[in-house]
Design a protein around this motif. Structure first.
Motif, PDB file in Angstrom:
ATOM      1  N   TRP A  44       0.832  -1.209   0.000  1.00  0.00           N
ATOM      2  CA  TRP A  44       0.000   0.000   0.000  1.00  0.00           C
ATOM      3  C   TRP A  44       0.864   1.256   0.000  1.00  0.00           C
ATOM      4  O   TRP A  44       0.477   2.280  -0.575  1.00  0.00           O
ATOM      5  CB  TRP A  44      -0.940  -0.012   1.203  1.00  0.00           C
ATOM      6  N   LEU A  88       2.143   1.713  -3.605  1.00  0.00           N
ATOM      7  CA  LEU A  88       1.109   2.169  -4.539  1.00  0.00           C
ATOM      8  C   LEU A  88       0.899   3.672  -4.496  1.00  0.00           C
ATOM      9  O   LEU A  88       0.384   4.259  -5.454  1.00  0.00           O
ATOM     10  CB  LEU A  88      -0.213   1.461  -4.236  1.00  0.00           C
ATOM     11  N   MET A  89       1.330   4.310  -3.394  1.00  0.00           N
ATOM     12  CA  MET A  89       1.090   5.747  -3.262  1.00  0.00           C
ATOM     13  C   MET A  89       1.812   6.560  -4.337  1.00  0.00           C
ATOM     14  O   MET A  89       1.170   7.355  -5.052  1.00  0.00           O
ATOM     15  CB  MET A  89       1.482   6.220  -1.856  1.00  0.00           C
ATOM     16  N   GLY A 133       0.289   5.935  -7.729  1.00  0.00           N
ATOM     17  CA  GLY A 133      -0.966   6.659  -7.919  1.00  0.00           C
ATOM     18  C   GLY A 133      -0.740   8.125  -8.232  1.00  0.00           C
ATOM     19  O   GLY A 133      -1.424   8.706  -9.098  1.00  0.00           O
ATOM     20  N   THR A 184       0.740   8.334 -11.874  1.00  0.00           N
ATOM     21  CA  THR A 184      -0.276   7.975 -12.862  1.00  0.00           C
ATOM     22  C   THR A 184      -1.357   9.039 -12.947  1.00  0.00           C
ATOM     23  O   THR A 184      -1.797   9.421 -14.045  1.00  0.00           O
ATOM     24  CB  THR A 184      -0.915   6.623 -12.507  1.00  0.00           C
ATOM     25  N   GLY A 185      -1.785   9.537 -11.782  1.00  0.00           N
ATOM     26  CA  GLY A 185      -2.845  10.541 -11.769  1.00  0.00           C
ATOM     27  C   GLY A 185      -2.445  11.834 -12.443  1.00  0.00           C
ATOM     28  O   GLY A 185      -3.214  12.411 -13.235  1.00  0.00           O
ATOM     29  N   TYR A 217      -5.457  12.708 -15.143  1.00  0.00           N
ATOM     30  CA  TYR A 217      -6.681  12.466 -14.379  1.00  0.00           C
ATOM     31  C   TYR A 217      -6.890  13.511 -13.286  1.00  0.00           C
ATOM     32  O   TYR A 217      -8.027  13.841 -12.950  1.00  0.00           O
ATOM     33  CB  TYR A 217      -6.641  11.065 -13.753  1.00  0.00           C
ATOM     34  N   ALA A 251      -3.989  15.772  -6.730  1.00  0.00           N
ATOM     35  CA  ALA A 251      -3.182  14.603  -6.368  1.00  0.00           C
ATOM     36  C   ALA A 251      -2.712  14.704  -4.928  1.00  0.00           C
ATOM     37  O   ALA A 251      -2.666  13.697  -4.201  1.00  0.00           O
ATOM     38  CB  ALA A 251      -1.976  14.489  -7.307  1.00  0.00           C
ATOM     39  N   CYS A 294      -5.627  13.815  -2.662  1.00  0.00           N
ATOM     40  CA  CYS A 294      -5.841  12.357  -2.679  1.00  0.00           C
ATOM     41  C   CYS A 294      -4.764  11.637  -1.876  1.00  0.00           C
ATOM     42  O   CYS A 294      -5.050  10.658  -1.168  1.00  0.00           O
ATOM     43  CB  CYS A 294      -5.846  11.851  -4.122  1.00  0.00           C
ATOM     44  N   THR A 295      -3.531  12.111  -1.972  1.00  0.00           N
ATOM     45  CA  THR A 295      -2.434  11.492  -1.233  1.00  0.00           C
ATOM     46  C   THR A 295      -2.628  11.631   0.273  1.00  0.00           C
ATOM     47  O   THR A 295      -2.410  10.679   1.034  1.00  0.00           O
ATOM     48  CB  THR A 295      -1.090  12.124  -1.640  1.00  0.00           C
ATOM     49  N   TYR A 354      -5.412   9.325   1.290  1.00  0.00           N
ATOM     50  CA  TYR A 354      -4.931   7.940   1.198  1.00  0.00           C
ATOM     51  C   TYR A 354      -4.051   7.602   2.402  1.00  0.00           C
ATOM     52  O   TYR A 354      -4.167   6.513   2.985  1.00  0.00           O
ATOM     53  CB  TYR A 354      -4.159   7.772  -0.097  1.00  0.00           C
TER      54      TYR A 354
END
Length: 419
Positions: free
Chosen positions: A215, A218-219, A222, A225-226, A231, A237, A240-241, A244
């Motif tokens: 996990w 993946l941060m 993400g 990618t974002g 996106y 971002a 979202c981080t 998350y």
């Protein structure tokens, strides 16, 4: 500005006067000498406050604080140890990878040394690494992830220089990986030369470490990618981080109890961000006056007279930035220097994105060089060793970083590979 006043302010800064007070006093004195309204200093604060990417700084900072408090350093060490700890010099590689990953999110090398140094130093000693090598490794690698997204230093440069932050994040990836690879090769050669024991590769241990650490990995995936997939914006971002990180530590790993720890985490984040923003505000006000006084144009006129090529300009730029990095905090240096250097660099044909990577690389090296290299003082406090001893221990790593600096300076393709 009167030379005596400048020297007095520098002396006060050396004696410990907060940097924002020094910059603010310099700005007020310059305004008084120019017989201007002090309100001109506030104009830059308004420009800073209206920057669309400003909100990313506190949000990414908060995410880093949450990760540090929730046990991410321990999970990262376990994961990287399972992944690369079986290689020659494996534990040194673990230290480098963990520091690079954590610095990218914490935004401050001091946090990395404090969070990871206490864990890694005894581990390196227990497997047979010399104390000098271990101290040099941890002191210099505290700033290793400053070029990787979502680095706060990259964000601040983009805001001050008016450069697209998405492009800066892309530009920092290859230079950052090159430095990491160079340091990994050196550390592995040391481990092989001194026959440092290493553990056997275990698929079971890797699976267990991945269950806990996947996990965290993946941060950044993400974030990248974002942003580069179009996106989300940088600020989105960052939001979202932060969300998350809260979910990760409070619901998945259950290492944080938000009812008790949320306010202390917010307080710590506010202290980090507040100190940064007040320095940015004071520095931008002062540099606005320097620009109005045509200081960049005078520097450009001097360089046109004495410098004939882009190569000579970059060489002089590196010398100046290395000196500044050894004496000044990275965020203050960005805000003070960028408005002065950027128009000159453009005159010599240096791309602003490439300039940003070169500038940050110089300041990254300055973290570990005296007289005011912040890594040296934080490592001295953390490991209980004299600053001079730590500097001497870091010299082999600094030599590698200087070679890397020359490489990325004179090969702009390393930063502009994506164009």
């Amino acid at each position: 500005m009167n030379l005596a006043v400048v020297l007095l302010l520098l002396l006060l800064a050396t004696l410990g006067l907060p940097l924002f007070a020094v910059l603010g006093a310099g700005g007020l004195y310059a305004v008084h000498q120019a017989e201007l309204d002090p309100a001109v200093l506030i104009i830059e604060l308004n420009r800073l406050a209206s920057s669309p990417n400003l909100t990313a700084i506190p949000l990414f900072t908060f995410a880093g604080v949450v990760l540090a408090a929730g046990g991410a350093p321990q999970r990262l060490i376990r994961l990287f140890n399972a992944m690369v700890g079986w290689l020659p010099g494996g534990l040194a590689a673990v230290a480098l990878c963990a520091c690079a990953f954590f610095t990218a999110f914490s935004g401050a090398s001091g946090v990395t040394i404090l969070a990871l140094g206490g864990l890694l130093f005894p581990m390196l000693g227990s497997v047979g690494y010399h104390e000098r090598f271990s101290l040099g490794l941890l002191t210099s690698s505290g700033s290793l992830g400053l070029l990787f997204p979502p680095s706060l230093a990259v964000l601040v440069y983009g805001i001050v220089a008016g450069v697209n932050i998405d492009e800066l994040f892309l530009a920092g990836v290859v230079p950052g990986l090159i430095l990491l690879a160079m340091l990994l090769l050196y550390s592995m050669s040391v481990g092989y030369r001194f026959d440092v024991p290493r553990h056997a590769f275990s698929l079971a241990q890797l699976r267990a470490a991945l269950r806990d650490g996947i996990w965290d990995l993946l941060m950044p995936v993400g974030v990248v990618t974002g942003i580069f997939g179009g996106y989300v914006t940088v600020s989105e971002a960052a939001a979202c981080t932060a969300a998350y990180a809260l979910l990760l530590e409070s619901l998945i790993h259950r290492n944080l109890r938000l009812s008790r720890q949320l306010l202390p985490l917010l307080r710590d984040s506010c202290m980090l961000v507040g100190s940064l923003l007040i320095i940015l505000g004071m520095a931008m006000g002062l540099t606005n006056l320097l620009v109005d006084a045509e200081i960049p144009m005078r520097l450009l006129a001097w360089m046109r007279e004495h410098i004939d090529s882009q190569l000579q300009f970059l060489l002089l730029l590196n010398l100046v930035l290395l000196a500044v990095g050894a004496m000044m905090d990275i965020f203050s240096a960005i805000v003070v220097l960028v408005p002065l250097i950027l128009p000159i660099a453009r005159e010599f044909g240096v791309d602003p994105v490439h300039l940003g990577i070169v500038l940050l690389a110089n300041l990254e090296i300055g973290y570990s060089t005296p007289p005011v290299g912040i890594n040296l003082f934080i490592a001295s406090q953390r490991f209980g060793r004299p600053v001079l001893d730590l500097f001497l221990a870091a010299l082999p790593f600094l030599a590698i970083m200087l070679v890397w600096l020359m490489l990325i300076t004179y090969l702009p393709e390393t930063s502009l590979w994506w164009r």
